[in-house]
Write a protein that holds these residues in place. Sequence first.
Motif, PDB file in Angstrom:
ATOM      1  N   LYS A  67       8.667  47.797   4.447  1.00 15.58           N
ATOM      2  CA  LYS A  67       9.762  47.360   5.302  1.00 15.58           C
ATOM      3  C   LYS A  67      10.345  48.591   5.990  1.00 15.58           C
ATOM      4  O   LYS A  67      10.411  49.669   5.406  1.00 15.58           O
ATOM      5  CB  LYS A  67      10.848  46.665   4.486  1.00 15.58           C
ATOM      6  CG  LYS A  67      10.342  45.560   3.576  1.00 15.58           C
ATOM      7  CD  LYS A  67       9.840  44.393   4.360  1.00 15.58           C
ATOM      8  CE  LYS A  67       9.474  43.260   3.401  1.00 15.58           C
ATOM      9  NZ  LYS A  67       9.087  42.075   4.101  1.00 15.58           N
TER      10      LYS A  67
ATOM     11  N   TYR B  84      13.631  50.018   8.509  1.00 16.31           N
ATOM     12  CA  TYR B  84      14.946  49.766   9.083  1.00 16.31           C
ATOM     13  C   TYR B  84      15.532  51.087   9.543  1.00 16.31           C
ATOM     14  O   TYR B  84      15.315  52.118   8.907  1.00 16.31           O
ATOM     15  CB  TYR B  84      15.887  49.114   8.055  1.00 16.31           C
ATOM     16  CG  TYR B  84      16.851  48.157   8.697  1.00 16.31           C
ATOM     17  CD1 TYR B  84      16.527  46.821   8.852  1.00 16.31           C
ATOM     18  CD2 TYR B  84      18.073  48.597   9.184  1.00 16.31           C
ATOM     19  CE1 TYR B  84      17.395  45.937   9.474  1.00 16.31           C
ATOM     20  CE2 TYR B  84      18.947  47.725   9.798  1.00 16.31           C
ATOM     21  CZ  TYR B  84      18.603  46.399   9.941  1.00 16.31           C
ATOM     22  OH  TYR B  84      19.473  45.523  10.565  1.00 16.31           O
TER      23      TYR B  84
ATOM     24  N   HIS C 289      12.008  48.758  16.033  1.00 18.18           N
ATOM     25  CA  HIS C 289      12.428  48.321  14.698  1.00 18.18           C
ATOM     26  C   HIS C 289      13.932  48.005  14.686  1.00 18.18           C
ATOM     27  O   HIS C 289      14.693  48.527  15.496  1.00 18.18           O
ATOM     28  CB  HIS C 289      12.083  49.380  13.643  1.00 18.18           C
ATOM     29  CG  HIS C 289      12.747  50.693  13.871  1.00 18.18           C
ATOM     30  ND1 HIS C 289      12.258  51.652  14.741  1.00 18.18           N
ATOM     31  CD2 HIS C 289      13.905  51.217  13.377  1.00 18.18           C
ATOM     32  CE1 HIS C 289      13.054  52.690  14.751  1.00 18.18           C
ATOM     33  NE2 HIS C 289      14.069  52.449  13.934  1.00 18.18           N
TER      34      HIS C 289
ATOM     35  N   LYS D  28      17.872  48.061  13.641  1.00 20.00           N
ATOM     36  CA  LYS D  28      18.717  49.214  13.343  1.00 20.00           C
ATOM     37  C   LYS D  28      20.169  48.809  13.128  1.00 20.00           C
ATOM     38  O   LYS D  28      20.611  47.773  13.614  1.00 20.00           O
ATOM     39  CB  LYS D  28      18.714  50.191  14.527  1.00 20.00           C
ATOM     40  CG  LYS D  28      17.376  50.731  14.929  1.00 20.00           C
ATOM     41  CD  LYS D  28      17.472  51.403  16.298  1.00 20.00           C
ATOM     42  CE  LYS D  28      16.125  51.673  16.875  1.00 20.00           C
ATOM     43  NZ  LYS D  28      15.412  50.462  17.268  1.00 20.00           N
TER      44      LYS D  28
ATOM     45  N   ILE E  87      21.167  45.518   5.071  1.00 16.16           N
ATOM     46  CA  ILE E  87      19.800  45.969   5.355  1.00 16.16           C
ATOM     47  C   ILE E  87      18.798  45.247   4.453  1.00 16.16           C
ATOM     48  O   ILE E  87      17.768  44.737   4.931  1.00 16.16           O
ATOM     49  CB  ILE E  87      19.669  47.499   5.203  1.00 16.16           C
ATOM     50  CG1 ILE E  87      20.446  48.197   6.315  1.00 16.16           C
ATOM     51  CG2 ILE E  87      18.197  47.935   5.198  1.00 16.16           C
ATOM     52  CD1 ILE E  87      20.583  49.705   6.129  1.00 16.16           C
TER      53      ILE E  87
ATOM     54  N   GLU F 240      18.299  41.757   5.542  1.00 13.06           N
ATOM     55  CA  GLU F 240      17.546  41.734   6.800  1.00 13.06           C
ATOM     56  C   GLU F 240      16.038  41.875   6.570  1.00 13.06           C
ATOM     57  O   GLU F 240      15.255  41.246   7.254  1.00 13.06           O
ATOM     58  CB  GLU F 240      18.023  42.867   7.714  1.00 13.06           C
ATOM     59  CG  GLU F 240      19.327  42.604   8.411  1.00 13.06           C
ATOM     60  CD  GLU F 240      19.133  41.994   9.778  1.00 13.06           C
ATOM     61  OE1 GLU F 240      18.542  42.639  10.648  1.00 13.06           O
ATOM     62  OE2 GLU F 240      19.576  40.857   9.958  1.00 13.06           O
ATOM     63  N   VAL F 241      15.656  42.758   5.638  1.00 12.75           N
ATOM     64  CA  VAL F 241      14.231  43.017   5.418  1.00 12.75           C
ATOM     65  C   VAL F 241      13.623  42.143   4.315  1.00 12.75           C
ATOM     66  O   VAL F 241      12.441  42.226   4.034  1.00 12.75           O
ATOM     67  CB  VAL F 241      13.939  44.509   5.145  1.00 12.75           C
ATOM     68  CG1 VAL F 241      14.357  45.371   6.318  1.00 12.75           C
ATOM     69  CG2 VAL F 241      14.580  44.981   3.861  1.00 12.75           C
TER      70      VAL F 241
END
Length: 164
Positions: free
Chosen positions: A2, A4, A107, A109, A158, A161-162
């Motif tokens: 993953k 980020y 990607h 952010k 984060i 999100e991933v």
Amino acid sequence: MKVYGITGWKNAGKTGLMERLVAEICGRGLTVSTVKHAHHDTDVDQPGRDSFRHRAAGAREVLLASPYRWALMHELRDAPEPALSDLLTRLSPVDLVLIEGYKREPHPKIEAFRAQNGKPPLADRNDTIRAVASDVPHPDLSLPCMDLDDTAAIADFILREVGL
């Protein structure tokens, strides 16, 4: 792996946030690697060291190894800077790669933002930014806005999100 990113203007707190996020996420039992983009000439080696002398003599790559770490230095020798995607393939597998910089890469952010910089948020014109970590509120932004110092909340965001 993953991926980020943390982006933002110079002196916005990106490196401090990266450092805190690495510690926080590793503390949760996940493995993390980082990529840091520098716009200026940078060197991890020191003049006079054997490895520096090898590179100065013309070596394309120098691998420096010790009982504690190893580092591979690759001289571009006027070749173009490699794409982020190519650099990521050189990393050993981990749960998450945090990337500092690379504002224009695709990607996702979080923008680190400090009001004292006097610059507008990048999030207004960069659709890869999913949230802002700031030292001031941003009621005009449609993105989530978190306190720049709330490392746990930023890490939670984060990881959600991933999918970790």
